[in-house]
Scaffold this active site. Sequence first.
Site, PDB file in Angstrom:
ATOM      1  N   HIS A  10       1.932   4.116   6.746  1.00 18.41           N
ATOM      2  CA  HIS A  10       1.723   3.818   5.254  1.00 18.41           C
ATOM      3  C   HIS A  10       1.462   4.978   4.207  1.00 18.41           C
ATOM      4  O   HIS A  10       0.503   4.980   3.795  1.00 18.41           O
ATOM      5  CB  HIS A  10       0.254   2.799   4.947  1.00 18.41           C
ATOM      6  CG  HIS A  10       0.430   1.784   3.781  1.00 18.41           C
ATOM      7  ND1 HIS A  10      -0.192   0.748   3.845  1.00 18.41           N
ATOM      8  CD2 HIS A  10       0.758   1.899   2.691  1.00 18.41           C
ATOM      9  CE1 HIS A  10      -0.065   0.050   2.811  1.00 18.41           C
ATOM     10  NE2 HIS A  10       0.364   0.923   2.084  1.00 18.41           N
ATOM     11  N   ILE A  11       2.670   5.547   4.288  1.00 20.07           N
ATOM     12  CA  ILE A  11       2.502   6.981   3.311  1.00 20.07           C
ATOM     13  C   ILE A  11       3.262   7.013   2.238  1.00 20.07           C
ATOM     14  O   ILE A  11       4.058   8.051   1.691  1.00 20.07           O
ATOM     15  CB  ILE A  11       2.992   8.256   4.314  1.00 20.07           C
ATOM     16  CG1 ILE A  11       4.442   7.833   5.004  1.00 20.07           C
ATOM     17  CG2 ILE A  11       1.938   8.453   5.367  1.00 20.07           C
ATOM     18  CD1 ILE A  11       4.863   9.109   5.857  1.00 20.07           C
ATOM     19  N   GLY A  12       3.672   5.545   1.622  1.00 18.73           N
ATOM     20  CA  GLY A  12       4.558   5.623   0.570  1.00 18.73           C
ATOM     21  C   GLY A  12       4.121   6.307  -0.729  1.00 18.73           C
ATOM     22  O   GLY A  12       5.040   6.947  -1.173  1.00 18.73           O
TER      23      GLY A  12
ATOM     24  N   GLY B 230      10.833  -4.838  -8.541  1.00 15.89           N
ATOM     25  CA  GLY B 230      10.048  -4.370  -9.587  1.00 15.89           C
ATOM     26  C   GLY B 230      10.281  -3.096  -9.868  1.00 15.89           C
ATOM     27  O   GLY B 230      11.166  -2.671  -9.647  1.00 15.89           O
TER      28      GLY B 230
ATOM     29  N   SER C 169       6.474  -2.720   1.522  1.00 19.49           N
ATOM     30  CA  SER C 169       5.643  -3.467   0.660  1.00 19.49           C
ATOM     31  C   SER C 169       4.318  -3.652   1.693  1.00 19.49           C
ATOM     32  O   SER C 169       3.575  -3.053   1.434  1.00 19.49           O
ATOM     33  CB  SER C 169       6.278  -4.744   0.416  1.00 19.49           C
ATOM     34  OG  SER C 169       6.771  -5.459   1.570  1.00 19.49           O
ATOM     35  N   ARG C 170       4.240  -4.750   2.207  1.00 18.64           N
ATOM     36  CA  ARG C 170       3.018  -4.989   3.135  1.00 18.64           C
ATOM     37  C   ARG C 170       3.651  -5.526   4.393  1.00 18.64           C
ATOM     38  O   ARG C 170       4.374  -6.423   4.395  1.00 18.64           O
ATOM     39  CB  ARG C 170       1.904  -6.152   2.265  1.00 18.64           C
ATOM     40  CG  ARG C 170       1.378  -5.421   1.059  1.00 18.64           C
ATOM     41  CD  ARG C 170       0.365  -4.306   1.632  1.00 18.64           C
ATOM     42  NE  ARG C 170      -0.513  -3.879   0.501  1.00 18.64           N
ATOM     43  CZ  ARG C 170      -0.132  -2.894  -0.298  1.00 18.64           C
ATOM     44  NH1 ARG C 170       0.889  -2.163   0.037  1.00 18.64           N
ATOM     45  NH2 ARG C 170      -1.079  -2.385  -1.114  1.00 18.64           N
TER      46      ARG C 170
ATOM     47  N   ILE D 149       9.075  -0.296  -8.334  1.00 19.53           N
ATOM     48  CA  ILE D 149       9.732   0.320  -6.802  1.00 19.53           C
ATOM     49  C   ILE D 149      10.985   0.024  -6.719  1.00 19.53           C
ATOM     50  O   ILE D 149      11.917   0.740  -6.319  1.00 19.53           O
ATOM     51  CB  ILE D 149       8.417   0.217  -5.749  1.00 19.53           C
ATOM     52  CG1 ILE D 149       7.123   0.753  -6.168  1.00 19.53           C
ATOM     53  CG2 ILE D 149       9.121   0.836  -4.672  1.00 19.53           C
ATOM     54  CD1 ILE D 149       6.079   0.592  -5.232  1.00 19.53           C
TER      55      ILE D 149
ATOM     56  N   GLU E  27      -3.087  -2.095  10.308  1.00 15.17           N
ATOM     57  CA  GLU E  27      -2.716  -0.817  10.413  1.00 15.17           C
ATOM     58  C   GLU E  27      -4.000  -0.009  10.625  1.00 15.17           C
ATOM     59  O   GLU E  27      -5.132  -0.178  10.343  1.00 15.17           O
ATOM     60  CB  GLU E  27      -2.435  -0.373   8.799  1.00 15.17           C
ATOM     61  CG  GLU E  27      -1.216  -1.048   8.395  1.00 15.17           C
ATOM     62  CD  GLU E  27      -0.674  -0.749   7.042  1.00 15.17           C
ATOM     63  OE1 GLU E  27       0.458  -0.893   6.498  1.00 15.17           O
ATOM     64  OE2 GLU E  27      -1.703  -0.102   6.188  1.00 15.17           O
TER      65      GLU E  27
ATOM     66  N   ARG F 284      11.808 -12.764  -8.302  1.00 19.39           N
ATOM     67  CA  ARG F 284      11.211 -14.000  -9.008  1.00 19.39           C
ATOM     68  C   ARG F 284      11.963 -14.292 -10.312  1.00 19.39           C
ATOM     69  O   ARG F 284      12.553 -15.353 -10.589  1.00 19.39           O
ATOM     70  CB  ARG F 284       9.850 -13.961  -8.916  1.00 19.39           C
ATOM     71  CG  ARG F 284       8.971 -15.090  -9.436  1.00 19.39           C
ATOM     72  CD  ARG F 284       7.639 -14.753  -9.382  1.00 19.39           C
ATOM     73  NE  ARG F 284       7.229 -13.632 -10.066  1.00 19.39           N
ATOM     74  CZ  ARG F 284       5.907 -13.476 -10.101  1.00 19.39           C
ATOM     75  NH1 ARG F 284       5.022 -14.184  -9.576  1.00 19.39           N
ATOM     76  NH2 ARG F 284       5.577 -12.215 -10.428  1.00 19.39           N
TER      77      ARG F 284
END
Length: 344
Positions: free
Chosen positions: A309-311, A177, A260-261, A179, A290, A199
Amino acid sequence: MAGWAPALDPERSSCQVMGGQELPGVLVSALEGPRGVCEGHVADLQRHFTLITVKEFLEDRTQLGPKIQAIYIWGGKPAVDRMLLQSLPCLKVVASSGAGVDHLDLPLIASFGVKVVNTPLAVSSPTADLGMALLLAAARRVLEGHQLAISPDTQDFAVNWMGQDVAGATLGIVGMGTIGYKVAQRAKAFEMEVLYHNRHRRAVEEEAAVGATYCARLDDLLSRSDFLLVALSLTPQTRGLIGRRELRLMKPTAILINISRGLVVDQDALVEALQTGVIAAAALDVTFPEPLPRDHPLLKLKNIILTPHIGSATHQARRRMMESLVEGILASLSGLPVPNEVLA
């Protein structure tokens, strides 16, 4: 917020548009603290909105509920459930910071006639930057090297202490995508061979611009990649996508990067793979939960890098996120086309 009793009639037809010069009410988690909105943004937000904290709302739902026309989600808070939606008869939009919307029940929110907006463009570049930072740090063993350099027990540096080349290596991107594509742009500058699985295949011109090759089969990408970077949205289809089988298809020298997650990767399988040498290392900006419990086995491994989680955690990106949310809320309240609207 589960367990609330609806304080108001949920029929939206009874909602009255606020008159006079009163600013529209916006529900926020808090104005300070680790789970509140960014304190440096409060003054900007208050130029457009009357900010109502969850604590204030809970103390006076009857009076404040009809004033709230938007929910401003920062860091995943406040949570939006049926009880809350039933308590806000004038709600028009849920504005959520970041790109992921897995914390939102989109069909439920849409059933109340409420729009959802997010901020994918504001977070794409800094998140891609962090993805490359994690890749580089893991490849060159930066954290281990730092500890070696500062350790009081270090007397000299071993000449045969080594990491892995990045230039000329193969990067497999799962999820091309916005990112993922920006990661590919950065990887091209590092002279990496880029493979991707998505996808939908991107346009040939887009592939050519970053030198990327499409892999229709995920298995092919896994077996060929020196670095595997995961940049997927979390959906029922992607949950646990990278599991024990997929990890065993990777090279024993491969490094996994997840921006991502946490739930996209089977963490139990990852722990096993890192402990037994199935893959060489991992670098994760996301986990589940988290933060991890302090006794989690991932925290005890030397061949892993973990960040909190500092993207999107740069001053510039967070300001862009706030400005994008303000734009989305104002457009929704004015009946104008809503930028970055997320459809159920």
